[in-house]
Design a protein around this motif. Structure first.
Motif, short mmCIF file in Angstrom:
data_model
loop_
_atom_site.label_atom_id
_atom_site.label_comp_id
_atom_site.label_asym_id
_atom_site.label_seq_id
_atom_site.Cartn_x
_atom_site.Cartn_y
_atom_site.Cartn_z
N ILE A 163 -20.03 -11.01 11.37
CA ILE A 163 -18.95 -10.56 10.48
C ILE A 163 -17.76 -10.08 11.30
O ILE A 163 -16.60 -10.40 10.99
CB ILE A 163 -19.46 -9.43 9.56
N GLY A 164 -18.02 -9.34 12.37
CA GLY A 164 -16.94 -8.86 13.22
C GLY A 164 -16.14 -9.99 13.84
O GLY A 164 -14.91 -9.89 13.98
N MET A 165 -16.80 -11.06 14.22
CA MET A 165 -16.10 -12.18 14.85
C MET A 165 -15.19 -12.93 13.88
O MET A 165 -14.33 -13.72 14.31
CB MET A 165 -17.11 -13.15 15.47
N LEU A 166 -15.36 -12.67 12.59
CA LEU A 166 -14.44 -13.26 11.60
C LEU A 166 -13.04 -12.68 11.72
O LEU A 166 -12.09 -13.21 11.13
CB LEU A 166 -14.98 -13.05 10.18
N THR A 167 -12.89 -11.61 12.50
CA THR A 167 -11.55 -11.09 12.76
C THR A 167 -10.70 -12.12 13.50
O THR A 167 -9.47 -12.12 13.35
CB THR A 167 -11.59 -9.79 13.59
N LEU A 168 -11.33 -12.96 14.30
CA LEU A 168 -10.57 -13.96 15.06
C LEU A 168 -9.79 -14.92 14.16
O LEU A 168 -8.57 -15.04 14.29
CB LEU A 168 -11.49 -14.74 16.00
N PRO A 169 -10.45 -15.63 13.23
CA PRO A 169 -9.67 -16.49 12.34
C PRO A 169 -8.71 -15.70 11.45
O PRO A 169 -7.60 -16.17 11.15
CB PRO A 169 -10.72 -17.24 11.50
N LEU A 229 -7.07 -12.95 12.20
CA LEU A 229 -5.88 -12.62 12.99
C LEU A 229 -5.08 -13.87 13.35
O LEU A 229 -3.85 -13.82 13.39
CB LEU A 229 -6.29 -11.87 14.25
N TYR A 230 -5.77 -14.96 13.61
CA TYR A 230 -5.06 -16.21 13.93
C TYR A 230 -4.11 -16.60 12.81
O TYR A 230 -2.99 -17.06 13.05
CB TYR A 230 -6.07 -17.33 14.19
N PHE A 231 -4.56 -16.37 11.57
CA PHE A 231 -3.72 -16.70 10.42
C PHE A 231 -2.85 -15.52 9.98
O PHE A 231 -2.21 -15.57 8.93
CB PHE A 231 -4.59 -17.19 9.26
N GLY A 232 -2.84 -14.45 10.76
CA GLY A 232 -1.94 -13.33 10.51
C GLY A 232 -2.37 -12.39 9.41
O GLY A 232 -1.56 -11.57 8.96
N ASN A 233 -3.64 -12.45 8.99
CA ASN A 233 -4.11 -11.59 7.91
C ASN A 233 -4.77 -10.34 8.52
O ASN A 233 -5.99 -10.27 8.67
CB ASN A 233 -5.10 -12.34 7.02
N MET A 283 -2.57 -14.48 17.43
CA MET A 283 -1.68 -14.31 16.29
C MET A 283 -0.22 -14.44 16.71
O MET A 283 0.59 -15.05 16.02
CB MET A 283 -1.91 -12.95 15.64
N ASN A 284 0.13 -13.85 17.86
CA ASN A 284 1.51 -13.90 18.34
C ASN A 284 1.51 -13.91 19.86
O ASN A 284 1.70 -12.87 20.50
CB ASN A 284 2.30 -12.70 17.81
N PRO A 285 1.29 -15.09 20.45
CA PRO A 285 1.17 -15.17 21.92
C PRO A 285 2.39 -14.63 22.66
O PRO A 285 2.24 -13.94 23.67
CB PRO A 285 0.98 -16.67 22.18
#
Length: 201
Positions: free
Chosen positions: A38-44, A46-50, A103-105
């Protein structure tokens, strides 16, 4: 720094929940792994800016991290459980920071790299001392019964959670928050090295 306080505050409610979970036959390691996924779902997220969704995943992960320990204390902590817990925790912390770089390189990548670099200091000073403490049979009970000796510092679990929450709430300020927290991590590393020197000499 704040971990002993929160451990004492949360110990009783976590134990009550853990007793219910244990009666259902759920193992502590299952909670650890599910919480990590569940914690690793932060990656997608954040990638999509949510960042709001990322915050939800962070909070669920941290709640399950507390819960797996409470269940383990009922059933009896195992060496593998402690190993699994600390390994997945370090991966999770770095993953959230990496997510902000994704999210913002342009704005976040350098600060994220500095913070992950700083995590190497806190992580290595923590784990290396745990090895030496085990070798010398050093026991500390401030944090309750743990699989590893807990060497404290300025940036521990509670402070790291506070940082992750802050960057999710204020993503535009990620860089400055990451630099500040990274410097705090180096203070922790320095004090741990000194404490290790004093203890192991």
């Amino acid at each position: 720094m704040l971990d002993p306080f929160f451990v004492n505050v949360l110990k009783h409610p976590l134990r009550l929940m853990a007793m219910v979970i244990d009666k259902c036959g759920v193992k502590a390691n299952w909670i650890t792994v599910i919480g990590f996924v569940i914690g690793m779902l932060t990656l997608p997220a954040l990638y999509f800016g949510n960042t709001s969704l990322a915050l939800v995943f962070v909070l669920i992960n941290r709640a399950m991290d507390g819960l797996d320990g409470a269940v383990a204390r009922i059933t009896g902590p195992s060496d593998f459980g402690g190993y699994l817990d600390i390994t997945l925790d370090f991966i999770f912390y770095s993953a959230v920071v990496f997510g902000f770089a994704l999210m913002n390189p342009n704005a976040n990548a350098l600060a994220a790299s500095f913070l992950i670099f700083s995590f190497m200091g806190t992580g290595s000073s923590f784990l290396a001392f745990a090895i030496m403490a085990e070798k010398r049979r050093i026991v500390r009970l401030d944090y309750g019964k743990k699989s590893l000796y807990f060497l404290g510092g300025l940036t521990e679990g509670a402070e790291t959670i506070a940082f992750l929450v802050l960057v999710c709430l204020y993503p535009l300020h990620f860089s400055i928050l990451a630099y500040v927290f990274g410097l705090m991590c180096w203070v922790t590393t320095a004090t741990r090295l000194y404490a290790g020197y004093r203890t192991l000499q």
